[in-house]
Scaffold this motif. Structure first.
Motif, short mmCIF file in Angstrom:
data_model
loop_
_atom_site.label_atom_id
_atom_site.label_comp_id
_atom_site.label_asym_id
_atom_site.label_seq_id
_atom_site.Cartn_x
_atom_site.Cartn_y
_atom_site.Cartn_z
N GLU A 71 0.82 -1.21 0.00
CA GLU A 71 0.00 0.00 0.00
C GLU A 71 0.85 1.26 0.00
OE1 GLU A 71 -3.78 1.93 2.45
OE2 GLU A 71 -3.02 -0.05 2.98
N ALA A 72 1.89 1.29 0.84
CA ALA A 72 2.74 2.48 0.95
C ALA A 72 3.52 2.70 -0.35
CB ALA A 72 3.70 2.33 2.13
N LYS A 73 4.06 1.63 -0.91
CA LYS A 73 4.87 1.76 -2.12
C LYS A 73 4.00 2.18 -3.31
CE LYS A 73 9.01 0.46 -0.72
NZ LYS A 73 10.21 1.31 -0.88
N TYR A 74 2.80 1.62 -3.38
CA TYR A 74 1.91 1.99 -4.47
C TYR A 74 1.50 3.46 -4.36
CZ TYR A 74 -2.11 1.89 -7.63
OH TYR A 74 -3.00 2.17 -8.65
N ARG A 75 1.22 3.90 -3.14
CA ARG A 75 0.86 5.29 -2.93
C ARG A 75 2.00 6.23 -3.33
NH1 ARG A 75 -0.70 4.79 1.87
NH2 ARG A 75 1.20 5.46 2.92
N GLU A 76 3.22 5.86 -2.97
CA GLU A 76 4.39 6.68 -3.34
C GLU A 76 4.49 6.81 -4.86
OE1 GLU A 76 7.88 4.99 -1.67
OE2 GLU A 76 7.22 5.23 0.42
N MET A 77 4.30 5.71 -5.56
CA MET A 77 4.38 5.73 -7.02
C MET A 77 3.30 6.62 -7.62
SD MET A 77 3.94 2.58 -9.74
CE MET A 77 2.14 2.63 -9.60
N ARG A 78 2.07 6.52 -7.14
CA ARG A 78 0.98 7.33 -7.67
C ARG A 78 1.18 8.81 -7.37
NH1 ARG A 78 -1.16 7.16 -11.02
NH2 ARG A 78 -3.40 7.35 -10.69
N GLU A 79 1.78 9.12 -6.22
CA GLU A 79 2.06 10.51 -5.87
C GLU A 79 3.09 11.13 -6.81
OE1 GLU A 79 3.10 10.30 -1.77
OE2 GLU A 79 1.01 10.29 -1.05
N GLU A 80 3.90 10.28 -7.42
CA GLU A 80 4.89 10.74 -8.41
C GLU A 80 4.26 10.91 -9.79
OE1 GLU A 80 8.22 11.51 -8.16
OE2 GLU A 80 7.88 11.48 -5.99
N GLY A 81 2.96 10.67 -9.90
CA GLY A 81 2.27 10.80 -11.18
C GLY A 81 2.52 9.64 -12.12
N ILE A 82 2.83 8.48 -11.56
CA ILE A 82 3.14 7.30 -12.36
C ILE A 82 2.02 6.28 -12.19
CG2 ILE A 82 4.76 5.38 -12.69
CD1 ILE A 82 6.92 7.35 -11.55
N GLU A 83 1.57 5.72 -13.31
CA GLU A 83 0.51 4.72 -13.28
C GLU A 83 1.08 3.37 -13.70
OE1 GLU A 83 -3.95 3.90 -15.18
OE2 GLU A 83 -2.75 5.61 -15.87
N LEU A 84 0.49 2.32 -13.18
CA LEU A 84 0.87 0.97 -13.56
C LEU A 84 -0.28 0.33 -14.32
CD1 LEU A 84 2.88 -1.43 -13.35
CD2 LEU A 84 1.65 -2.11 -11.29
N LEU A 85 0.01 -0.18 -15.51
CA LEU A 85 -0.97 -0.91 -16.29
C LEU A 85 -0.50 -2.35 -16.44
CD1 LEU A 85 -1.72 1.56 -19.25
CD2 LEU A 85 -3.10 1.17 -17.20
N THR A 86 -1.39 -3.29 -16.22
CA THR A 86 -1.06 -4.68 -16.53
C THR A 86 -1.85 -5.11 -17.75
OG1 THR A 86 -2.81 -5.83 -15.28
CG2 THR A 86 -0.87 -5.07 -14.03
N ILE A 87 -1.47 -6.23 -18.30
CA ILE A 87 -2.12 -6.71 -19.52
C ILE A 87 -3.59 -7.01 -19.30
CG2 ILE A 87 -1.64 -9.18 -19.18
CD1 ILE A 87 -0.80 -9.14 -22.23
N ARG A 88 -4.01 -7.11 -18.05
CA ARG A 88 -5.42 -7.35 -17.73
C ARG A 88 -6.25 -6.06 -17.73
NH1 ARG A 88 -5.50 -12.54 -15.53
NH2 ARG A 88 -3.50 -13.28 -14.74
#
Length: 396
Positions: A71-88
């Motif tokens: 949760e913390a790592k994902y929040r840090e990434m999103r705060e940097e304006g970065i999104e993660l997309l998976t093939i799903r």
């Protein structure tokens, strides 16, 4: 839990898995498939991991997981304006979804272009000539002016020049990096990096913080060609990374165009050899634009097929299916869930196999649909990653 919250949780756990450094792309696909998604993989534990990963990988993943708060790592990434997309994910680029060994995840900073917009990969030499610079600039400007997305590697030379020109022409561009999307490489292209994140996007299959290592670039090149409808080569030596990209483009079924050069120019040796081998020739930016427009129209026409009439043998099966007692419950579901349900039978299939029987927009959402149908007790997961219809009504 509603679907949007579920999707965010899946992304959070996908972030955990995609940041694990000791796992290959094929293993990412197999592990999440066998566990029913990224969250399922997180909670699966060593025994199930061991069905896909080596003993060393299992131990490394266990140690890594103990130190990685999702949760913390994902929040840090999103705060940097970065999104993660998976093939799903539904927003995952459809062109990329259909290439061999499609990347399981993409880290994206910026905004991806509309799926139906034309995209052209412009690639070539880093140490290009003035001729190469001119052609790259002219081609990028014309493509940008016509709303064609220019895809390239943001490298020094042809790549960066064509991308800058596309943005200056009022268009958009995608930069595919051989590093994490939080790292600008080369540093001299920091201005282009900033403009791409504001008027296009940068993306990578590598986790945040990954340096631009030489081994990262050949795999990166397949993403460049995979995101495009066609590839244009402007100056390339006989032995170069550009020609590796061309090989990958041809494997992916992309059209390859080449800008011809002088016979005495070593920077054009690779291009001239490609022409001899049968590559299309790019004679001017405007004529090339007209050709790729026609190319897209031809592909559209080839996809149009007359609707097949149901055979008499099929009609009884359809009627029999409509009379099944569970059909009343199916009819109460949203239309998309009904469609997915009818693609499932009593023979266990993976989410990917089920998705192949459905229209493309459904494929990126298969796991949420399957989980919902499991919750409705219409289907069951008979083994890791394999689903079929429930043979009996619940409680019978």
């Amino acid at each position: 839990m509603d679907q949007e919250k579920w999707k965010e949780r899946e992304k959070m756990y996908a972030c955990w898995l995609c940041n694990f450094p000791n796992i290959g792309n094929a293993q990412l696909h197999r592990l999440t498939e066998s566990c029913g998604g990224a969250e399922g993989a997180y909670h699966a534990g060593k025994e199930q991991w061991g069905r896909i990963l080596t003993p060393g990988q299992v131990e490394a993943l266990s140690e890594y997981t103990g130190k990685w708060p999702p949760e913390a790592k994902y929040r840090e990434m999103r705060e940097e304006g970065i999104e993660l997309l998976t093939i799903r994910d539904q927003d995952y680029p459809e062109r990329l979804r259909n290439i061999p060994d499609a990347p399981y995840c993409l880290f994206v900073r910026g905004r991806l272009p509309a799926e139906d917009s034309l995209a052209v990969a412009v690639i070539g030499a880093r140490e290009c000539s003035e001729y190469g610079r001119y052609v790259a600039r002219e081609l990028g400007t014309v493509l940008g002016r016509h709303g064609v997305t220019v895809v390239s590697g943001m490298a020094k030379g042809i790549d960066g020049i064509s991308q800058e020109a596309a943005l200056e022409g009022g268009g958009t561009s995608l930069g595919v990096l051989g590093s994490g999307v939080d790292i600008c490489y080369p540093a001299r292209n920091r201005g282009l990096y900033r403009r791409l994140t504001e008027g296009g996007a940068v993306l990578s299959t590598y986790p945040l913080g990954t340096p631009a290592l030489p081994r990262n670039f050949p795999p990166r090149n397949r993403i460049v060609s995979g995101l495009a409808d066609a590839v244009v080569v402007i100056e390339a030596r006989v032995r170069s990374g550009t020609l590796i990209t061309v090989d990958m483009a041809l494997e992916q079924g992309r059209e390859v165009y080449v800008v011809p050069g002088r016979l005495t120019d070593r920077l054009s040796d690779g291009c001239n050899r490609l022409i001899k081998q049968g590559a299309e020739v790019c004679l001017s930016p405007e004529s090339f634009y007209q050709e790729i427009l026609q190319l897209r129209e031809n592909k559209k026409e080839s996809r149009i097929k007359p609707k097949r009439k149901k055979t008499q043998a099929e009609e009884p099966r359809l009627a029999e299916s409509a009379e099944r007692p569970e059909d009343d419950r199916v009819m109460g579901l949203p239309e998309e869930l009904q469609t997915v349900y009818r693609a499932i039978d009593f023979y266990p299939k993976t989410a990917e196999e089920i998705g192949m029987a459905l229209p493309e927009p459904y494929r990126g959402q298969m796991i949420p649909y399957l989980m919902r149908l499991c919750m409705e007790e219409l289907i069951i997961q008979v083994s890791p990653g394999h689903f079929c219809r429930r043979g009996e009504r619940p409680g019978s």
